[in-house]
Write a protein that holds these residues in place. Structure first.
Motif, PDB file in Angstrom:
ATOM      1  N   SER A 129       0.815  -1.204   0.000  1.00 35.74           N
ATOM      2  CA  SER A 129       0.000   0.000   0.000  1.00 35.74           C
ATOM      3  C   SER A 129       0.856   1.264   0.000  1.00 35.74           C
ATOM      4  CB  SER A 129      -0.930   0.012   1.229  1.00 35.74           C
ATOM      5  OG  SER A 129      -0.165  -0.055   2.423  1.00 35.74           O
ATOM      6  N   HIS A 130       2.159   1.093   0.234  1.00 37.70           N
ATOM      7  CA  HIS A 130       3.077   2.232   0.172  1.00 37.70           C
ATOM      8  C   HIS A 130       3.930   2.092  -1.101  1.00 37.70           C
ATOM      9  CE1 HIS A 130       6.097   5.207   1.131  1.00 37.70           C
ATOM     10  NE2 HIS A 130       5.395   5.576   2.187  1.00 37.70           N
ATOM     11  N   PRO A 131       3.888   3.072  -1.999  1.00 39.39           N
ATOM     12  CA  PRO A 131       4.560   2.940  -3.296  1.00 39.39           C
ATOM     13  C   PRO A 131       6.069   2.723  -3.212  1.00 39.39           C
ATOM     14  CG  PRO A 131       3.773   5.192  -2.949  1.00 39.39           C
ATOM     15  CD  PRO A 131       3.157   4.356  -1.889  1.00 39.39           C
ATOM     16  N   LEU A 132       6.750   3.366  -2.269  1.00 38.68           N
ATOM     17  CA  LEU A 132       8.202   3.194  -2.178  1.00 38.68           C
ATOM     18  C   LEU A 132       8.559   1.772  -1.753  1.00 38.68           C
ATOM     19  CD1 LEU A 132       9.338   6.595  -0.617  1.00 38.68           C
ATOM     20  CD2 LEU A 132       9.591   5.816  -2.981  1.00 38.68           C
ATOM     21  N   ASP A 133       7.757   1.184  -0.867  1.00 38.79           N
ATOM     22  CA  ASP A 133       7.977  -0.213  -0.494  1.00 38.79           C
ATOM     23  C   ASP A 133       7.763  -1.123  -1.704  1.00 38.79           C
ATOM     24  OD1 ASP A 133       8.500   0.548   2.093  1.00 38.79           O
ATOM     25  OD2 ASP A 133       6.456   0.142   2.827  1.00 38.79           O
ATOM     26  N   GLY A 134       6.709  -0.813  -2.470  1.00 37.02           N
ATOM     27  CA  GLY A 134       6.429  -1.601  -3.673  1.00 37.02           C
ATOM     28  C   GLY A 134       7.530  -1.491  -4.705  1.00 37.02           C
ATOM     29  N   LEU A 135       8.096  -0.280  -4.843  1.00 36.68           N
ATOM     30  CA  LEU A 135       9.174  -0.077  -5.806  1.00 36.68           C
ATOM     31  C   LEU A 135      10.416  -0.884  -5.411  1.00 36.68           C
ATOM     32  CD1 LEU A 135      10.341   1.397  -8.275  1.00 36.68           C
ATOM     33  CD2 LEU A 135      10.943   3.301  -6.750  1.00 36.68           C
ATOM     34  N   ASN A 136      10.795  -0.796  -4.150  1.00 33.72           N
ATOM     35  CA  ASN A 136      11.975  -1.532  -3.687  1.00 33.72           C
ATOM     36  C   ASN A 136      11.791  -3.036  -3.853  1.00 33.72           C
ATOM     37  OD1 ASN A 136      13.318   0.817  -2.942  1.00 33.72           O
ATOM     38  ND2 ASN A 136      12.458   0.814  -0.869  1.00 33.72           N
ATOM     39  N   ALA A 137      10.600  -3.542  -3.515  1.00 28.51           N
ATOM     40  CA  ALA A 137      10.329  -4.972  -3.660  1.00 28.51           C
ATOM     41  C   ALA A 137      10.352  -5.402  -5.129  1.00 28.51           C
ATOM     42  CB  ALA A 137       8.974  -5.313  -3.034  1.00 28.51           C
ATOM     43  N   SER A 138       9.834  -4.547  -6.013  1.00 28.25           N
ATOM     44  CA  SER A 138       9.814  -4.874  -7.441  1.00 28.25           C
ATOM     45  C   SER A 138      11.228  -4.959  -8.009  1.00 28.25           C
ATOM     46  CB  SER A 138       9.003  -3.827  -8.207  1.00 28.25           C
ATOM     47  OG  SER A 138       7.657  -3.804  -7.775  1.00 28.25           O
ATOM     48  N   ILE A 139      12.108  -4.093  -7.541  1.00 28.74           N
ATOM     49  CA  ILE A 139      13.499  -4.111  -7.987  1.00 28.74           C
ATOM     50  C   ILE A 139      14.209  -5.373  -7.494  1.00 28.74           C
ATOM     51  CG2 ILE A 139      15.735  -2.959  -7.750  1.00 28.74           C
ATOM     52  CD1 ILE A 139      14.166  -0.288  -7.655  1.00 28.74           C
ATOM     53  N   GLN A 140      13.903  -5.775  -6.260  1.00 23.51           N
ATOM     54  CA  GLN A 140      14.562  -6.942  -5.676  1.00 23.51           C
ATOM     55  C   GLN A 140      13.975  -8.256  -6.203  1.00 23.51           C
ATOM     56  OE1 GLN A 140      14.257  -6.484  -1.435  1.00 23.51           O
ATOM     57  NE2 GLN A 140      15.581  -4.684  -1.354  1.00 23.51           N
ATOM     58  N   GLU A 141      12.653  -8.339  -6.286  1.00 20.38           N
ATOM     59  CA  GLU A 141      11.997  -9.590  -6.656  1.00 20.38           C
ATOM     60  C   GLU A 141      11.979  -9.843  -8.172  1.00 20.38           C
ATOM     61  OE1 GLU A 141      10.857 -11.991  -4.820  1.00 20.38           O
ATOM     62  OE2 GLU A 141      11.163 -11.059  -2.861  1.00 20.38           O
ATOM     63  N   ARG A 142      12.025  -8.791  -8.951  1.00 18.45           N
ATOM     64  CA  ARG A 142      11.961  -8.897 -10.410  1.00 18.45           C
ATOM     65  C   ARG A 142      10.764  -9.741 -10.868  1.00 18.45           C
ATOM     66  NH1 ARG A 142      16.636  -6.512 -13.525  1.00 18.45           N
ATOM     67  NH2 ARG A 142      17.455  -5.255 -11.853  1.00 18.45           N
ATOM     68  N   PRO A 143       9.555  -9.316 -10.544  1.00 20.31           N
ATOM     69  CA  PRO A 143       8.366 -10.071 -10.970  1.00 20.31           C
ATOM     70  C   PRO A 143       8.159  -9.950 -12.476  1.00 20.31           C
ATOM     71  CG  PRO A 143       7.712  -7.966 -10.089  1.00 20.31           C
ATOM     72  CD  PRO A 143       9.206  -8.063  -9.868  1.00 20.31           C
ATOM     73  N   ASP A 144       7.301 -10.806 -13.020  1.00 21.03           N
ATOM     74  CA  ASP A 144       6.947 -10.692 -14.443  1.00 21.03           C
ATOM     75  C   ASP A 144       6.095  -9.448 -14.683  1.00 21.03           C
ATOM     76  OD1 ASP A 144       8.105 -13.235 -15.267  1.00 21.03           O
ATOM     77  OD2 ASP A 144       6.468 -14.160 -14.150  1.00 21.03           O
ATOM     78  N   VAL A 145       5.163  -9.189 -13.732  1.00 19.27           N
ATOM     79  CA  VAL A 145       4.184  -8.120 -13.924  1.00 19.27           C
ATOM     80  C   VAL A 145       4.030  -7.326 -12.625  1.00 19.27           C
ATOM     81  CG1 VAL A 145       1.811  -7.559 -14.615  1.00 19.27           C
ATOM     82  CG2 VAL A 145       2.919  -9.640 -15.489  1.00 19.27           C
ATOM     83  N   VAL A 146       3.860  -5.999 -12.766  1.00 21.00           N
ATOM     84  CA  VAL A 146       3.506  -5.161 -11.632  1.00 21.00           C
ATOM     85  C   VAL A 146       2.203  -4.433 -11.970  1.00 21.00           C
ATOM     86  CG1 VAL A 146       4.180  -3.264 -10.122  1.00 21.00           C
ATOM     87  CG2 VAL A 146       5.914  -4.847 -10.956  1.00 21.00           C
ATOM     88  N   PHE A 147       1.166  -4.630 -11.121  1.00 16.23           N
ATOM     89  CA  PHE A 147      -0.087  -3.885 -11.229  1.00 16.23           C
ATOM     90  C   PHE A 147       0.063  -2.648 -10.339  1.00 16.23           C
ATOM     91  CE2 PHE A 147      -1.406  -8.014 -12.658  1.00 16.23           C
ATOM     92  CZ  PHE A 147      -2.487  -7.809 -13.495  1.00 16.23           C
ATOM     93  N   ILE A 148      -0.044  -1.455 -10.926  1.00 14.05           N
ATOM     94  CA  ILE A 148       0.204  -0.223 -10.184  1.00 14.05           C
ATOM     95  C   ILE A 148      -0.999   0.705 -10.258  1.00 14.05           C
ATOM     96  CG2 ILE A 148       1.833   1.678  -9.826  1.00 14.05           C
ATOM     97  CD1 ILE A 148       3.746   0.253 -11.754  1.00 14.05           C
ATOM     98  N   ASP A 149      -1.426   1.168  -9.110  1.00 13.72           N
ATOM     99  CA  ASP A 149      -2.423   2.242  -9.076  1.00 13.72           C
ATOM    100  C   ASP A 149      -1.722   3.549  -9.464  1.00 13.72           C
ATOM    101  OD1 ASP A 149      -4.768   3.668  -8.581  1.00 13.72           O
ATOM    102  OD2 ASP A 149      -4.155   4.089  -6.519  1.00 13.72           O
ATOM    103  N   ILE A 150      -2.378   4.394 -10.212  1.00 13.36           N
ATOM    104  CA  ILE A 150      -1.740   5.633 -10.661  1.00 13.36           C
ATOM    105  C   ILE A 150      -1.796   6.721  -9.594  1.00 13.36           C
ATOM    106  CG2 ILE A 150      -1.910   7.561 -12.293  1.00 13.36           C
ATOM    107  CD1 ILE A 150      -2.481   5.615 -14.483  1.00 13.36           C
ATOM    108  N   ASN A 151      -2.934   6.909  -8.968  1.00 12.17           N
ATOM    109  CA  ASN A 151      -3.101   8.012  -8.010  1.00 12.17           C
ATOM    110  C   ASN A 151      -2.687   7.575  -6.607  1.00 12.17           C
ATOM    111  OD1 ASN A 151      -4.515  10.289  -9.554  1.00 12.17           O
ATOM    112  ND2 ASN A 151      -5.629   8.461 -10.160  1.00 12.17           N
ATOM    113  N   MET A 152      -1.413   7.781  -6.282  1.00 11.68           N
ATOM    114  CA  MET A 152      -0.894   7.418  -4.962  1.00 11.68           C
ATOM    115  C   MET A 152      -0.088   8.585  -4.402  1.00 11.68           C
ATOM    116  SD  MET A 152       0.361   3.452  -5.423  1.00 11.68           S
ATOM    117  CE  MET A 152       1.580   3.848  -6.691  1.00 11.68           C
TER     118      MET A 152
END
Length: 375
Positions: free
Chosen positions: A33-56
């Motif tokens: 629910s926190h975008p910076l946490d999501g960004l760091n996790a996405s960089i580390q985990e390297r998922p196939d897909v990231v679903f992102i809400d725009i208005n955060m």
């Protein structure tokens, strides 16, 4: 398929999780629910897909995607938002899809089908890196050795021209404002940017359709095209000719093979005015290398190959006098008087038709002296 979800609305986050789990064969490796946490996790985990809400808050979805793509360009982005005003910007970031809240299962199933199809395409082994050709006109090949050009269907002429402009400025950032002035000067800024984003999206779709691993990144109000493992005929030609070595017959054969990449002047059939300076630079280089090869053939008394070389020059650049003059002299060395006469007459006709002129004094003098020797 490994997925990360990022949405500052906790209820929306849980709703998306349940929908994806009900579709099946999807591993949710993180939800934030926190975008910076999501960004760091996405960089580390390297998922196939990231679903992102725009208005955060703190970091909106557009900025999130731009940062993530800089360090992980292969990530697949799906935007989720309650507003549809960002759809055009989503094209700019090569998002696979754009889902408007509240998310419906049927609509999400359609997105998942697209995602699986794209992941399968990305995982396919490729036996060739592909090649972009800019000599004569903008074309594509499956490989350097392929003799056939791919059938590429551009959505618009602007998409083709923008891609060609990126190729000329490859591996360098190009300001978006410059592109607006170049291709959409008649539009106001808002409409111009809309056209730009849509055109970028069209280019990416076209490249994907022919399996060319060329990326166009968006950052700092600029774009940058990277060829990655795709070859460019201009680069191959320049590098090969800069290493020109005529010491042995084997070297000459390699030089001629490299020289043959020059199928015509740079983007000459496309007629882009912004390409003229580069076209002239490459043309000057071509004549420089062609002159060296011709002098090598003549020094070896290999007049036949020298003639073939200047015949190709005449086909590429029929309005330059030099090829006619050289062919007259080479045919004379071979004792082919009829061909000398033909070249002289071809020269006279070309100059009269194109420039309403006659051969200059030095050519006329050479021709008169040659005629006198034949009497």
């Amino acid at each position: 398929m490994r997925v990360i979800l990022v949405d500052d609305e906790v209820l929306a986050l849980h709703h998306m999780e349940k929908l994806l789990e009900s579709i099946g064969n999807i591993a949710i490796v993180g939800k934030f629910s926190h975008p910076l946490d999501g960004l760091n996790a996405s960089i580390q985990e390297r998922p196939d897909v990231v679903f992102i809400d725009i208005n955060m808050p703190e970091l909106n979805g557009i900025a999130f995607a731009e940062r993530l793509q800089r360090v992980y360009p292969d990530v697949i982005i799906v935007f989720v938002t309650a507003y549809d005003e960002y759809a055009v910007k989503a094209f700019d970031l090569d998002a696979v899809d754009y889902i408007v809240k509240p998310v419906q299962r049927k609509r999400l199933e359609e997105t998942v089908r697209r995602l699986r199809k794209r992941i399968q395409i990305d995982d396919l082994p490729s036996d060739s890196s592909g090649m972009v050709c800019c000599f004569q006109s903008l074309r594509f090949k499956k490989s350097l050795t392929s003799s056939d050009f791919l059938d590429v269907r551009w959505r618009t002429s602007k998409a083709r021209e923008l891609f060609a402009f990126f190729i000329q400025h490859r591996e360098r950032p190009v300001r978006k404002g410059i592109l607006l002035e170049l291709l959409w000067p008649e539009f106001d800024e808002k409409k111009g940017y809309s056209q730009l984003y849509i055109t970028i999206y069209q280019i990416r779709k076209t490249l994907a359709s022919i399996n060319m691993n060329i990326t166009i990144s968006s950052f700092d109000n600029s774009y940058m095209l990277e060829l990655n493992d795709v070859k460019l005929d201009v680069d191959l030609w320049e590098k090969g000719m800069s290493e020109l070595n005529l010491e042995t017959d084997a070297n000459v054969s390699n030089v001629i093979k490299t020289m043959s990449l020059y199928q015509g002047d740079y983007l000459s059939e496309d007629g882009y005015h912004w390409a003229e300076q580069e076209r002239e630079r490459l043309r000057i280089l071509w004549h420089h290398y062609q002159k060296q090869i011709s002098e090598y053939y003549i020094s070896k008394k290999n007049y036949t190959d020298a003639i073939l070389l200047h015949q190709s020059e005449q086909m590429l650049h029929p309005y330059r006098e030099q090829s006619y003059i050289m062919l007259m002299k080479l045919y004379d060395l071979l004792g082919d008087d009829n061909s000398v006469e033909k070249q002289y007459n071809f020269l006279r006709k070309m100059l009269e038709d194109e420039y309403d002129e006659k051969p200059n004094h030095s050519i006329e003098k050479w021709y008169r002296n040659w005629k006198l020797k034949k009497k």
